[in-house]
Design an enzyme around this catalytic site. Structure first.
Site, mmCIF file in Angstrom:
data_model
loop_
_atom_site.group_PDB
_atom_site.id
_atom_site.type_symbol
_atom_site.label_atom_id
_atom_site.label_comp_id
_atom_site.label_asym_id
_atom_site.label_seq_id
_atom_site.Cartn_x
_atom_site.Cartn_y
_atom_site.Cartn_z
ATOM 1 N N SER A 562 7.949 -26.092 -33.167
ATOM 2 C CA SER A 562 8.173 -25.587 -34.511
ATOM 3 C C SER A 562 6.840 -25.099 -35.099
ATOM 4 C CB SER A 562 8.837 -26.664 -35.367
ATOM 5 O OG SER A 562 9.358 -26.115 -36.547
ATOM 6 N N ASP A 647 19.314 -21.919 -34.197
ATOM 7 C CA ASP A 647 18.244 -22.577 -34.943
ATOM 8 C C ASP A 647 18.189 -22.039 -36.368
ATOM 9 O OD1 ASP A 647 15.794 -23.643 -35.889
ATOM 10 O OD2 ASP A 647 14.982 -23.676 -33.872
ATOM 11 N N HIS A 682 17.751 -26.126 -33.913
ATOM 12 C CA HIS A 682 16.344 -26.509 -33.935
ATOM 13 C C HIS A 682 16.069 -27.806 -33.180
ATOM 14 C CE1 HIS A 682 12.370 -25.791 -35.574
ATOM 15 N NE2 HIS A 682 12.275 -27.033 -35.965
#
Length: 710
Positions: A562, A647, A682
């Site tokens: 991320s 995501d 995600h």
């Protein structure tokens, strides 16, 4: 990102040449994916950027899906020789985990609540027992049954009404963190017909057992912006209670631990605001606790006739604790209880009837401070290691002298401990079991070392490895970091990580700026116009472990996800020669384009973290480090890039565009893989063990580069 010793010296010496041979052989036989170039000119502040892969920003386009599938097929073919190893690693990691496991029960409102797993099943079972652990089990939710027919499943936000009759819960079957909220009658087992879509997952019951507050999201940006009130049995539409119109803020709702107040919170990166109403009178208007003031952060906890406030008021960079009467909540009434300290970060508090527990951090280590309301001497719980983390856990009971906390270190499995704050008696309720009979924490060495950043700042690194390690530069080392949002990366135990350690790896966490590991200033000096400190800190930590001969560039590996994936993208542009391989999980790499598009989920709320590129100063600074914009014709390390089609935090097209551009311009023949989970978001795959399959992919990527094949 949290084992059998088979690494012979010959493996180390030919690892690099081995991987190069594999690459050349495989590359010659398997066509490399190539994304079509379709130039789009993006202009801002009279600056023009040419984006050849902007067209990938359309998940409904069959050509986009086809390209992602091509990349997946290429990855599968190129790693076909590791498939059996992946399976073996998965089984190895799974074999250390107790399948028929259960959480430590906690008592709340007359019931013991338990989350447990059954052997051979992928999802948890949520249950409770009335009054005693010897009582009959009531299964509230069997997620294994609920998950049937879904490739992704997540149950969240279970909330029990005060009369113990109703449970609100939410389900996501896509992985985009968009939840459908429902209500179950725990006495009859019936699930009400009401389905509330597009929620954040949680629900909060008022004390009347029929009023439920919940939060909804903007359908496009996924910003949580509205709080609604649902009434059981009502034919009327749910009532909008609060609408957060500032698109840099998100809103949420919860009940105070004292059960006296329902609280609506609104927060941005730099500013907080709360509204309160009596939990006994949910139809009354919410009252603003303290109106928002830009830069004023605060959180509130209720006790007796007062509120306790953790805040940065009066330039308290590391936060302080203040107190105010519940009838006079404006900041002009706040009084210091624990003043600000330059060298101690006040992270949080836990309030009990007789005690106040303060979670603090000093010199990068967290501690628990026990303070009695009756004025008895305060004290700290003692911890000796320098690579540990301690944290309060399920302390839902207000009227108790027992603090429940968790403890673990990089070599010590996690424990759940009950501590009697009055008698100081300690009971270890559970220590994580590592099955297989081979694990002994005494076989591993933990240490904290300090690298020197280019500006002279000392950066801590926590690491663990098997005893007997020789500092000869030949050890493979995986260096993990995050470095954003003030998120602290504490040292932690992982049974899966043993599969690397027992094959000769060193595992290290770089506590770089951008996190809050060393206090609030650590965060402030790693964001906005100081963001590059995050990247240079990581590079300096990498140079340190090389200089100290823990490893060498031929054996150093980097990992981040991320915002940590942004870190990976930046460092491979800035110092690619330091790393043999890099894992970038769901990486945020197209910084400017994303931050200029306020329709993308979460963008506007990020301005206080990264800056607003509509301001030229921030635009120019972002452009100087944005990984996608700074890909250049140079040699890059071997790269494994992962993403999820659904995501909601880092859109799949960022890593996809990044990989496409790298393929077009990089000058070596190293491995470059894009692995897209077409069913998840995600957090990756759902299910207890499915995540291990993804981890096995990552581990085989590293081990294969080291020439370790079993």
């Amino acid at each position: 990102m949290k084992k059998i010793i088979v690494l012979a010296a010959v493996c180390i010496t030919f690892a690099s040449s081995y991987s190069q041979k594999i690459e050349k052989k495989m590359t010659h036989n398997i066509p490399t994916p190539s994304a079509p170039i379709k130039p789009v000119t993006l202009e801002k502040h009279s600056d023009k950027r040419i984006d050849n892969y902007f067209w990938l920003n359309d998940r409904e386009n069959p050509e986009v899906i086809n390209y992602l599938n091509q990349e997946n097929a290429y990855y599968e073919q190129m790693t076909a020789h590791t498939k059996q190893f992946q399976t073996d690693l998965f089984e190895e990691m799974k074999s250390r985990i107790k399948e028929d496991d259960a959480s430590v029960p906690y008592l709340y409102n007359g019931y013991y609540y338990i989350t447990r797993f059954e052997k051979g099943k992928n999802y948890p079972i949520y249950s409770r027992k009335k009054g005693s652990l010897a009582a009959a089990e009531e299964i509230m939710f069997d997620c294994n049954a609920l998950a049937e027919g879904h490739t992704y499943f997540n149950l969240a936000g279970v909330s029990i009404s005060p009369d113990n009759k109703w449970a609100s819960f939410s389900i996501d079957t896509v992985g985009r963190r968009i939840y459908t909220l429902q209500i179950k009658n725990l006495e009859t087992g019936a699930i009400l017909a009401d389905k509330i879509d597009n929620t954040t997952g949680g629900g909060t019951w008022a004390n009347d057992n029929k009023t439920l507050f919940y939060t909804r999201q903007d359908k496009k940006t996924l910003r949580s912006d509205k709080v609604y009130k649902h009434t059981l049995g009502s034919k009327s539409a749910d009532k909008l209670i609060y609408n957060e119109k500032d698109d840099t803020f998100s809103t949420f709702v919860y009940k105070e631990k004292s059960k006296k107040y329902i609280v609506i919170g609104s927060s941005s990166t730099l500013t907080s605001e709360y509204r309160i109403v009596s939990a006994d009178k949910p139809n009354e208007e919410f009252k603003v606790f303290q109106p928002r003031v830009r830069g004023l952060e605060y959180s509130i906890s209720h006790y007796g006739t007062d509120f306790y406030i953790v805040t940065n008021k009066d330039k308290a960079t590391n936060f302080k604790l203040m107190k105010t009467p519940e009838k006079a909540t404006g900041q002009e009434n706040w009084k210091d209880l624990i003043p600000h300290r330059d060298n101690v970060l006040l992270e949080d508090i836990e309030i009990f009837k007789n005690y106040l527990v303060v979670e603090e951090r000093t010199n990068g280590l967290n501690v628990l401070r026990i303070m009695a309301w009756n004025g008895e001497p305060e004290y700290y719980l003692p911890f000796e290691s320098e690579t540990y983390t301690v944290y309060t856990t399920s302390n839902v009971d207000f009227d108790t002298d027992v603090l429940r906390y968790g403890y673990q270190s990089m070599a010590t499995p996690a424990s759940i401990i009950d501590f009697n704050m009055k008698t100081k008696a300690k009971e270890v309720l559970k220590e994580q079991q590592v099955l297989g009979g081979k694990f002994d924490k005494n076989n591993y060495t933990e240490e904290r070392v300090w690298a020197t950043a280019q500006d002279g700042t000392k950066i801590p690194i926590s690491m663990v490895y098997r005893k007997g390690l020789k500092k000869d530069g030949k050890n493979p080392l995986l260096l993990y970091a995050y470095g954003s949002y003030g998120a602290t990366m504490d040292a932690y135990f992982s049974s899966s990580r043993l599969s690397l350690l027992d094959r000769g790896f060193v595992y290290a966490i770089a506590h770089i700026r951008g996190g809050e590991d060393m206090g609030r200033e650590w965060y402030e000096n790693g964001k906005l116009l100081h963001k590059k400190n995050t990247f240079t800190d990581y590079i300096d930590c990498s140079k340190f472990v090389i200089a100290e001969k823990y490893t060498s560039p031929e054996h150093l590996y980097a990992e981040g996800g991320s915002a940590g994936g942004l870190l990976m993208g930046a460092v491979v542009n800035m110092a690619p020669e330091l790393y043999h391989g890099v894992i970038a999980q769901v990486p945020f790499v197209d910084v400017i384009t994303t931050m200029l598009d306020d329709t993308i989920p979460l963008t506007t709320g990020e301005y206080d973290e990264w800056g607003n590129p509509n301001d030229k100063e921030y635009y120019d600074y972002m452009k100087s480090y944005s990984p996608y914009d700074n890909v250049t014709a140079q040699e890059y390390p071997n790269l494994l890039v992962t993403t999820g089609l659904h995501d909601s935090q880092v859109q799949y097209w960022e890593p996809a565009k990044w990989v496409a551009k790298l393929r077009a311009v990089k000058t070596e023949n190293n491995l470059l893989f894009l692995d897209t989970n077409m069913d998840a978001g995600h957090g990756g795959a759902s299910g207890r063990f499915e995540a291990l399959k993804e981890l096995a992919k990552e581990y085989t990527f590293l081990l294969d580069l080291e020439g370790i094949q079993k």
